[in-house]
Enzyme design. Structure first.
Site, PDB file in Angstrom:
ATOM      1  N   GLU A 190       0.831  -1.214   0.000  1.00 33.32           N
ATOM      2  CA  GLU A 190       0.000   0.000   0.000  1.00 33.32           C
ATOM      3  C   GLU A 190       0.865   1.264   0.000  1.00 33.32           C
ATOM      4  OE1 GLU A 190      -2.822  -0.740  -0.932  1.00 33.32           O
ATOM      5  OE2 GLU A 190      -4.253  -1.093   0.682  1.00 33.32           O
ATOM      6  N   GLU A 244       7.370  -4.864  -6.928  1.00 32.84           N
ATOM      7  CA  GLU A 244       6.824  -3.560  -7.341  1.00 32.84           C
ATOM      8  C   GLU A 244       7.640  -2.958  -8.484  1.00 32.84           C
ATOM      9  OE1 GLU A 244       4.054  -1.798  -6.537  1.00 32.84           O
ATOM     10  OE2 GLU A 244       3.311  -3.292  -5.128  1.00 32.84           O
TER      11      GLU A 244
HETATM   12  C1  LIG Z   1       1.082  -3.476  -8.120  1.00 40.55           C
HETATM   13  C2  LIG Z   1       0.296  -2.778  -7.071  1.00 40.55           C
HETATM   14  N1  LIG Z   1       0.885  -2.498  -5.902  1.00 40.55           N
HETATM   15  C3  LIG Z   1       0.202  -1.878  -4.926  1.00 40.55           C
HETATM   16  C4  LIG Z   1      -1.109  -1.499  -5.094  1.00 40.55           C
HETATM   17  C5  LIG Z   1      -1.819  -0.772  -3.989  1.00 40.55           C
HETATM   18  O1  LIG Z   1      -3.064  -1.244  -3.727  1.00 40.55           O
HETATM   19  C6  LIG Z   1      -1.696  -1.811  -6.339  1.00 40.55           C
HETATM   20  N2  LIG Z   1      -2.984  -1.465  -6.615  1.00 40.55           N
HETATM   21  N3  LIG Z   1      -0.965  -2.434  -7.301  1.00 40.55           N
END
Ligand SMILES: Cc1ncc(CO)c(N)n1
Length: 223
Positions: free
Chosen positions: A142, A212
């Site tokens: 988040e 990420e």
């Molecule tokens: C890849 C990714 N990371 C974090 C969030 C946060 O909710 C999201 N929507 N998508």
């Protein structure tokens, strides 16, 4: 009085480079600088919709662990429940946004980085994964979005107006406060965790950061 340095603070200092790589990725910079390629944005939108769908059962598992595992009275369940509610809203938003951009959600195929990220989420759902470890992943996931999109809303940013709403979704102040609540939950848990759990939790944070970065790379068309 000097405030005590929390575990998350220690980690963020130690892994600053990787953390900045996730929150200041070229994809995010391109939004902020106003030279984002719209096809990259659409790729991100469709792939993130798939990710968010997989994120729901993971967050539900964190909620279950909070109910079973945390000391009563800390309000962990309520904070996480707020996250679940926000995800419900988020899924509707993705559908609306996809329609607006002409992205057909039903025909999106998850790309490799997304598949791997979703598989990683699934690996954290089981009861053998400690609440502390799962909560660290949740907080990090988040917070990376919060910091990334908040960066696109700073005064000197040139974010295209049609992308402002997307950035607001995660970059707004109340989402920031929610991320802080998650961080407090995590630090409270880590305070009383065994060395073994702390080690696992730190490794999980690093995995999230890597996933990420890969996710942004994928959206940016760099895989
Ligand atoms: C890849 C990714 N990371 C974090 C969030 C946060 O909710 C999201 N929507 N998508």
């Amino acid at each position: 009085m000097q405030a005590k340095i929390t575990v998350t603070e220690t980690w963020l200092r130690k892994h600053r480079h990787l953390y900045d790589g996730a929150t200041r990725h070229p994809f995010i910079r391109s939004i902020r600088d106003g030279n984002i390629n719209i096809s990259a944005f659409k790729t991100w939108l469709g792939q993130d919709y798939i990710f968010v769908r997989a994120f729901v059962p993971f967050v539900a598992s964190v909620l279950t662990k909070a109910y079973k595992g945390s000391d009563d009275g800390n309000g962990d369940v309520e904070v996480i429940l707020g996250g679940v509610a926000a995800l419900h809203d988020e899924i509707s938003w993705f559908k609306k946004e996809a329609f607006k951009w002409g992205v057909q959600l039903s025909s999106i195929v998850p790309q490799k980085a997304n598949q791997e990220y979703c598989r990683f989420l699934e690996s954290l759902i089981g009861p053998e994964v400690e609440y502390t470890v799962a909560a660290v992943a949740f907080w990090a996931i988040e917070t990376i979005y919060q910091e990334s999109f908040a960066h696109c809303l700073e005064d000197d940013s040139k974010t295209p107006p049609e992308l402002k709403e997307t950035c607001q979704r995660w970059g707004n102040e109340s989402f920031g406060e929610y991320c802080n609540s998650l961080r407090n939950i995590v630090d409270r848990q880590l305070e009383k965790a065994s060395d073994d759990v702390i080690t696992k939790a730190e490794a999980t944070l690093l995995r999230v950061l890597e996933h990420e970065v890969d996710f942004w790379n994928m959206s940016h068309g760099r895989t």
